[in-house]
Motif scaffolding. Sequence first.
Motif, short mmCIF file in Angstrom:
data_model
loop_
_atom_site.label_atom_id
_atom_site.label_comp_id
_atom_site.label_asym_id
_atom_site.label_seq_id
_atom_site.Cartn_x
_atom_site.Cartn_y
_atom_site.Cartn_z
N ASN A 97 9.84 9.29 7.71
CA ASN A 97 8.95 8.92 8.82
C ASN A 97 9.71 8.17 9.90
OD1 ASN A 97 6.35 8.55 10.05
ND2 ASN A 97 6.50 6.39 9.42
N THR B 146 6.40 11.29 11.94
CA THR B 146 5.37 11.56 10.94
C THR B 146 5.27 13.06 10.60
OG1 THR B 146 4.16 9.74 11.96
CG2 THR B 146 2.96 11.07 10.36
N LEU C 124 -1.99 11.01 7.14
CA LEU C 124 -0.85 10.40 7.82
C LEU C 124 -0.27 11.38 8.83
CD1 LEU C 124 0.85 7.76 7.54
CD2 LEU C 124 2.38 9.06 6.06
N GLY D 202 -2.01 11.96 11.98
CA GLY D 202 -1.89 10.92 12.99
C GLY D 202 -2.95 9.83 12.91
N GLN D 203 -3.67 9.73 11.76
CA GLN D 203 -4.65 8.66 11.58
C GLN D 203 -3.91 7.33 11.49
OE1 GLN D 203 -7.94 9.07 11.32
NE2 GLN D 203 -8.21 11.25 10.94
N ASP D 204 -4.53 6.28 12.01
CA ASP D 204 -3.88 4.98 11.89
C ASP D 204 -4.21 4.34 10.54
OD1 ASP D 204 -6.39 3.85 12.04
OD2 ASP D 204 -6.24 3.44 14.18
N SER D 205 -3.50 3.27 10.24
CA SER D 205 -3.61 2.59 8.94
C SER D 205 -5.06 2.24 8.58
CB SER D 205 -2.75 1.32 9.00
OG SER D 205 -3.03 0.50 7.92
N GLU D 206 -5.80 1.76 9.58
CA GLU D 206 -7.16 1.28 9.32
C GLU D 206 -8.09 2.41 8.89
OE1 GLU D 206 -9.22 -1.77 8.44
OE2 GLU D 206 -7.23 -1.94 9.36
N SER D 207 -8.01 3.55 9.59
CA SER D 207 -8.94 4.64 9.28
C SER D 207 -8.53 5.36 7.99
CB SER D 207 -9.03 5.62 10.46
OG SER D 207 -7.75 5.99 10.88
N CYS E 35 -0.53 3.46 3.94
CA CYS E 35 -0.89 2.57 5.03
C CYS E 35 0.35 1.89 5.60
CB CYS E 35 -1.89 1.51 4.57
SG CYS E 35 -3.53 2.19 4.30
N ALA F 97 2.09 4.36 7.69
CA ALA F 97 1.35 4.59 8.94
C ALA F 97 1.59 3.47 9.95
CB ALA F 97 -0.14 4.70 8.63
N GLN F 98 1.85 2.27 9.43
CA GLN F 98 2.15 1.15 10.33
C GLN F 98 3.60 1.15 10.77
OE1 GLN F 98 0.99 -2.17 7.97
NE2 GLN F 98 -1.18 -2.04 8.51
#
Lengths: 256, 256, 256, 256, 256
Positions: free
Chosen positions: A87, A92, A114, A117-122, A225, A228-229
Amino acid sequence: MDVATIIGILLGFFVIVGAIVAGGGAAMFFHIPSLCITIGGMTCATMIHFSLPQLLAIFSIVKKTIITKIPSQTQVIQRMVNFAAINRRDGTLALEPEIGRLNNPFFAKGLQLLVDGQDSESIRDLLDPEIQYLQERHAVGKKILEFMGAAAPAFGMIGTLIGLVQMLRNMSSPDQIGQGMAVALLTTFYGAFAANLVFIPLAGKLGIYSKKESVAMEMILEGICAIAQGDSPTIVRERTQAFVSHGRRREIKATV
Amino acid sequence: MDVATIIGILLGFFVIVGAIVAGGGAAMFFHIPSLCITIGGMTCATMIHFSLPQLLAIFSIVKKTIITKIPSQTQVIQRMVNFAAINRRDGTLALEPEIGRLNNPFFAKGLQLLVDGQDSESIRDLLDPEIQYLQERHAVGKKILEFMGAAAPAFGMIGTLIGLVQMLRNMSSPDQIGQGMAVALLTTFYGAFAANLVFIPLAGKLGIYSKKESVAMEMILEGICAIAQGDSPTIVRERTQAFVSHGRRREIKATV
Amino acid sequence: MDVATIIGILLGFFVIVGAIVAGGGAAMFFHIPSLCITIGGMTCATMIHFSLPQLLAIFSIVKKTIITKIPSQTQVIQRMVNFAAINRRDGTLALEPEIGRLNNPFFAKGLQLLVDGQDSESIRDLLDPEIQYLQERHAVGKKILEFMGAAAPAFGMIGTLIGLVQMLRNMSSPDQIGQGMAVALLTTFYGAFAANLVFIPLAGKLGIYSKKESVAMEMILEGICAIAQGDSPTIVRERTQAFVSHGRRREIKATV
Amino acid sequence: MDVATIIGILLGFFVIVGAIVAGGGAAMFFHIPSLCITIGGMTCATMIHFSLPQLLAIFSIVKKTIITKIPSQTQVIQRMVNFAAINRRDGTLALEPEIGRLNNPFFAKGLQLLVDGQDSESIRDLLDPEIQYLQERHAVGKKILEFMGAAAPAFGMIGTLIGLVQMLRNMSSPDQIGQGMAVALLTTFYGAFAANLVFIPLAGKLGIYSKKESVAMEMILEGICAIAQGDSPTIVRERTQAFVSHGRRREIKATV
Amino acid sequence: MDVATIIGILLGFFVIVGAIVAGGGAAMFFHIPSLCITIGGMTCATMIHFSLPQLLAIFSIVKKTIITKIPSQTQVIQRMVNFAAINRRDGTLALEPEIGRLNNPFFAKGLQLLVDGQDSESIRDLLDPEIQYLQERHAVGKKILEFMGAAAPAFGMIGTLIGLVQMLRNMSSPDQIGQGMAVALLTTFYGAFAANLVFIPLAGKLGIYSKKESVAMEMILEGICAIAQGDSPTIVRERTQAFVSHGRRREIKATV
């Protein structure tokens, strides 16, 4: 795949059936009406306590417990570190070919999110309910198996009482008494056998399995997560290791 | 209506009675004095522990558990969203014709309060005690059924002891011994049967049912209060969904 | 007076004794040595575990549980509201004639303190320990009854073992065997009967009664303190109602 | 080495076997098929509930519990005070010759880290997981032994039911009945014997041992950390004594 | 001295032995090998679970529980108030002659520390561990007695199984069967008798005694510390009364 469970059940049947065959008269131990009382009564009591869908779900839960392979903690950490490196290096999208190589559907779904392209929160919002849903399902499954482990011997005893009353009607020849009593005891045997070799140990195994799978899923979620961050491989390793028990951590450190 | 409970009890009776009839001499299993000792003794013990009104309430609680249909979570959320839309578009009074279409009295009462123009706070003050009252009633009902499930086998054993002592007075012919012992065992059979097929599973079902109905009522209460505050359909859906377990929520999202 | 307890015990005795008399040979069921072993052994074990005064207190606790009438919550609230109105209109001394009309000694004592001009704080200091003392006494009583409910069947079994060993010494005639075994089983019968019809249900009843009486006493204390502070009848009603369970509150609202 | 455990098991075997030999016909009590059913069934059930590695680990855990000598608290405190004095006087390196004299590997490892110049924080990070790992292992071991203690009598009963059914097939001569029934009862005897003399007491011992060893390890860890921080012998003694129960502390004060 | 315990055990023995002698053939109930299996097996299992010193300590704990007289709460408060008055009037040294008059060693030790001029803080530091040590000893003692109460019937059953298997070897004459079975049942009788008349009630008594003695010691400690701080008799009474349960406090107020 949990080999011990399968070996345990097969070996247990082999030991008990072997002892029966060795003693002679094995045919006598297979008695359809007695089986009906014990297993039928237990099933009815379980249907009253729980509901039909819950009762049927037990089969798939047990099957999954025995067949599904929980990814080892070492493996999850190793993969997470690799994915974090990919990553960082290639972005990604470079993780997309990895999805097909994962045989754990939860892991694959997380990686797909991931890549999408979803962010960590979702990602957390979407995957966290899956872990809770699994735990709820397993907890209900454990309760049902424990109830079956208590109901099977109870209906075995009910069957034996019926058999004894029927036998005691006519006590003309000692031979008939013996035959009647033998049949009467069969339901107690079925109930004790089903409870002690199948339901009670399976309930225990389901509890252990549920905890193991939850930890693995939480490790995967935490790792995804973290990636993703955009965390570095070192931080990803540390965050996933937080779920590993202290004893296991040493072993993993040696291998990862 | 909880079909599984009815099917379970009927099927259980069918299995046990079938085994008795198949074994012959079914008439012997119906013995009024034995029934009196087991069921009578159990009823007396329950009356001493609890009180007469509590004991009588058990019948209506069990009947309600089996017959009452708890509105499904999907349905409640769907309706709440609809009502919120109607309320927003046409005002609270437009909800009046909906009251008659609801077959859940708690839901109907809540909607009536809304139509009557009660504010969110006073609706909560009026409906919250109903939920607590129901939970208390169910908790007492569960305790009584569990006590009955323990007392029935105990009085079954007491009956068997009485029968054995009476039988042992004269042991002249083996035939008489058999008859006496068969009758003596009947009370134990009755006690085990009543406890394991009726009281213990029903106590379990009541616990599950109580939790389900409480959640449904809390969802309805939350939804009505949200509508009373003039919340938008989207917010109403979110607030009612907070009571749905995470696993179920996914299913509902798909349908709503 | 708790009618259900008395009816339950009498009816239970009637059912069991009826079954014994109907079966014939009732005289055989009354056997002094067997009674001595079961009841004597149980009493000795209870004396070792607890102490003599605690054991003797059980009789008065049980008697009070059955005989004492707990004032109904509706009645307490109604009276408190009346007393608050009298107090407001005519002053505290006007409550004096009411003391004699109360048949609950705790209520009478509280009202006496009020008439004597004690303030809210000192009334609470004097009455609160009484409630706690009652709860302690009931909790110990419940433990003793539960221990008796476990010890009675145990000494019943000990008596049966003694009887069996004595019977097995000489197995010359089957008639003698039957007689000996019948006597041996009597202690188990006594133990099971005493535990399941008397001790276990009474322990349960004492728990329910203790909770009910505590709530009634706390309601009385709260009401008296409110009146001592010169609260209005409306506030007195609200403060006493806080102890009423939500389900009951609706019923009371209808009547008060 | 825990002498009481070994003496207890040996003496227990001696008492039971002695009673068997004294009664005559000791050969009859050794019956391979019965042993297979009881021990085999119990092992299979344990394998299903737990896993093969966990089951095998039980042997080493029990062996370690019996053989390993936990250093006495007095001894640990005495040594820590000496080491603190040496450390203060001659520096950390002067402790190196002491490592070889320690027969507790955890103590030796801690001292080695101290000699290697690790600071207090990193010693704690390295040794703390070892204590937690040990506690986890012991907790699982205790659970397995307790499950075995419950499963052994259950499979003993299953074996007896099999034996009874086989015996009841032909009730021609009373002698054969006796032989068959004797063999049938053997499995119950094996199960009760294994559970009550081996599994249940060993599970209890493991719990006591685990607590003792944890405390000793925590004392060692605390002492080593104190020395690493350069604390004076007096402070080292106080910090290690904090883990000693109050009763024991008096005894230690007298000797140290 | 706890008279109820001694009377309970003696009366229990008297009742059971009386029933045995009345039934005839009392000599049969004294069988050394059966006693060895039950008591020996139970002792061995307890040795494995606990340790030899803990097992031996049970005798002194039980002896102390029965013999030691706990000073009554009224008496402790009365004495504390007196000592506080003496201390105020004549100084601490005037309390010295009182030490010899106290027959409770903990009280005497506390007073000695007071006379020696120790301040409140150091008296607490020296006496508090004694209370905790006593509670730990009693808690372990209770656990051992409870384990014995569970192990005695288990080894009784093991002994009966051994006896039954030996009896079933040769079923030639019914007389021999009876003799063998009678002996076999003796171990179950011993186990049930020891558990239900001795171990289980003693474990309960030890729990009650431990709580009572702890409260008395804490009252003494609190009183001595109050006197050491130079508190007035009134404050000393209030501080010691804080340990008295509310119900008892009323009684004490009347007498002090």
